[in-house]
Write an enzyme that holds these catalytic residues in place. Sequence first.
Site, short mmCIF file in Angstrom:
data_model
loop_
_atom_site.label_atom_id
_atom_site.label_comp_id
_atom_site.label_asym_id
_atom_site.label_seq_id
_atom_site.Cartn_x
_atom_site.Cartn_y
_atom_site.Cartn_z
N HIS A 99 40.83 18.90 45.74
CA HIS A 99 41.87 18.68 44.62
C HIS A 99 43.24 19.40 45.12
CE1 HIS A 99 40.43 22.39 42.47
NE2 HIS A 99 41.14 22.81 43.39
N HIS A 100 42.90 20.11 46.19
CA HIS A 100 44.53 20.59 46.80
C HIS A 100 45.27 19.72 47.48
CE1 HIS A 100 43.61 24.83 45.60
NE2 HIS A 100 42.45 24.54 45.32
N SER A 136 35.38 41.10 30.17
CA SER A 136 34.11 41.30 29.40
C SER A 136 33.41 42.64 29.09
CB SER A 136 33.09 40.47 30.32
OG SER A 136 33.27 39.32 30.32
N HIS A 189 54.59 37.08 51.39
CA HIS A 189 54.31 37.71 50.14
C HIS A 189 52.78 36.96 49.52
CE1 HIS A 189 54.26 37.70 45.58
NE2 HIS A 189 54.27 36.65 45.50
N THR A 212 34.55 27.56 32.07
CA THR A 212 35.66 28.73 31.79
C THR A 212 35.88 28.74 30.23
OG1 THR A 212 36.37 27.82 33.93
CG2 THR A 212 37.97 29.01 32.44
N ASP A 220 25.05 56.18 45.23
CA ASP A 220 26.32 55.68 46.22
C ASP A 220 26.05 54.18 46.44
OD1 ASP A 220 28.26 55.45 48.11
OD2 ASP A 220 28.25 57.75 47.94
#
Lengths: 530, 182
Positions: free
Chosen positions: A307-308, A273, A82, A333, A111
């Site tokens: 941090h993971h 945006s 998944h 952010t 293009d």
Amino acid sequence: MSTASHAHDHAEDHGHDHGPPRGLTRWIYTTNHKDIGTLYLLFSLLMFFVGGSMALVIRAELFQPGLQIVNPDFFNQMTTMHALVMIFGAVMPAFVGLANWLVPMMIGAPDMALPRMNNWSFWIMPFAFTLLLSTLFLPGGGPAGGWTLYPPLVLQTGDAFPFVILAVHMMGASSIMGAINIIATILNLRAPGMTLMKMPMFVWTWLITAYLLIAVMPVLAGSVTMLLTDKFFGTSFFNAGGGGDPVMFQHIFWFFGHPEVYIMILPAFGIISMIIPTFARKPLFGYASMVYATASIAFLSFIVWAHHMFTVGMPLAGELFFMYATMLIAVPTGVKVFNWISTMWRGAMTFETPMLFAIAFVVLFTIGGFSGLMLAMAPADFQYQDTYFVVAHFHYVLVPGAVFSIMAAAYYWLPKWTGHMYDEKLGQWHFWLSTIGVNVLFFPQHFLGLAGMPRRIPDYALQFTEFNMMSTVGAFMFGFSQLLFAYNVIKTIRGGAKATDKVWEGADGLEWTLSSPPAYHTFTTAPEIR
Amino acid sequence: MIANPETTANANKRLVRRLVLLTVGMFAFGFLLIPFYDVLCKITGLNGKTGGRVEVVEAVKVDESRTVTVEFVASLNIGAPWEFAPKVARMQVHPGQFYQTHFWAKNLADQPMTGQAIPSVSPGLAASHFQKIECFCFNRQLFQANEGKEMPVTFRIDPNLPADVRTVTLSYTFFRIDNAGS
């Protein structure tokens, strides 16, 4: 998504356009950015349903405690596949497809800069995913160690293992080629007068995303190559028995993995945006700060990977560094969220489907951002690590984040691409069912995680039953309402009310100066930018 | 920006060359991370890897006033058909003094097999203060079919162990290393 006949009509209108060739070979040989964009978008829609079906298998199994529908090994294959399908097959190709369609039209280029490579980078994808999905039918089944491919667990994958690695290599090659193409197009093919700081936000976010792709996809390729040689050629990069270190993989993987999550959200920021100013009928608030915020997020994404892995046993200084660096990302952010809200402030807003998705994006992505801040706190993360809280967090930023932005983009530009208006009523139904569904689906998972339900496990303790049932009901509601989306898209491609060239009253940008649908070749002479 | 087609083609070529170079560079960077992390961990003593054999044993003062609990953990990597366990689960030790303990391992297969024990110390920063002068983990261990043996570890805790560390866990994982089972 212009069909052959429509583009042909316009070819006659404009007199300088030979139109696309007919038949299947048109799609196989095409080097036209619009055709390739369409291919990417349709491929991504297909993969969205494939990955979504896997998610429904997961949620169906989790409806009740105990094992009802699938065995644990297949459940694990579903969670792994998944993620791989949704990340590499649905979200990333959708953004590349949007870039293909829109970047040349937004910067006044005829293009993409490297059309033949463009064809190649798309046509690798179906082969990569055939390879990946075929592993489900191999002896031993597909990969089941999670999409993060941590050794030593992933090395226990059966016959599927080399297929998965090769598929990841192919997806990576495709993304890198796409990224090189997008950078070359943006840097070399802008119309005269289109300075960097006049580029639409979507073009800016894609330029930065493309650099991120080039910087990290090769690192992923390297790390999976090391897994491959560890398994088959006796190297010990991650094998402690031979002097290697399994935690090393996590460091290398997340050096790719964290920028990867921004690869999946920066183009979304660009889309939002573009859409909010159109329907607020005001120019984007703080354009320059948006550009700098995007660049800062991209930079910060390279220094927060650990941090993971707060719980692997880092020294305190490391935990603190990664904690503060991660929290710092909230600043740019936040700038973006404030700018979107300021753009809407006192605007003459209307709420067509793209705008609804854009507003839902701002609200729900921010919820995902806040749970991200909670996860960023190293001491708290020890509690949240590997629970459903993490699942809730990244699904909030990826589903009502990235996926909603793609849907907003589809509704927003579909009239331009096809020349037909989509069914607004159906769009509104799709929006409300999706938004309610997605919240019923993922919000209870926060509570499950805080209460300690681990992720990637097919069974759970009895006290988690109610929230899991709720979540599963939401999942089926969300999943099936996407059929409305597919139906609406197909209906719009096949016909519908004629769209004007400008489509939206408040629309601004070069693509809206073209006819709807645009001719097969547009901007063969560059437009003049004031 | 679009100038004439020829300069655009040249600009594309130059840019693509640079971007491909960047791609190749980043691929190499992924591999360079391995020695980079190894050096980093060696310098900082991170990651719970104990040093190799202690060759020169300097006499240090035994700190009788301090007691540290040392716990022993034994685990098997997948595909290692062994019985593997510490003889004692924990010991109270004084920093600076040498202690010896044993681990028991037995080959459960009907054929000779070679294994290698890989040590790891937790908390990670205590690893560099855990000194072994004799350890079965220094060498590969050959086991005849169904052979079992007791294997010694002689160690001491360095008195410079940070004061807040009261428990040190020494963990061994046994890897089968003939025919490289992962």
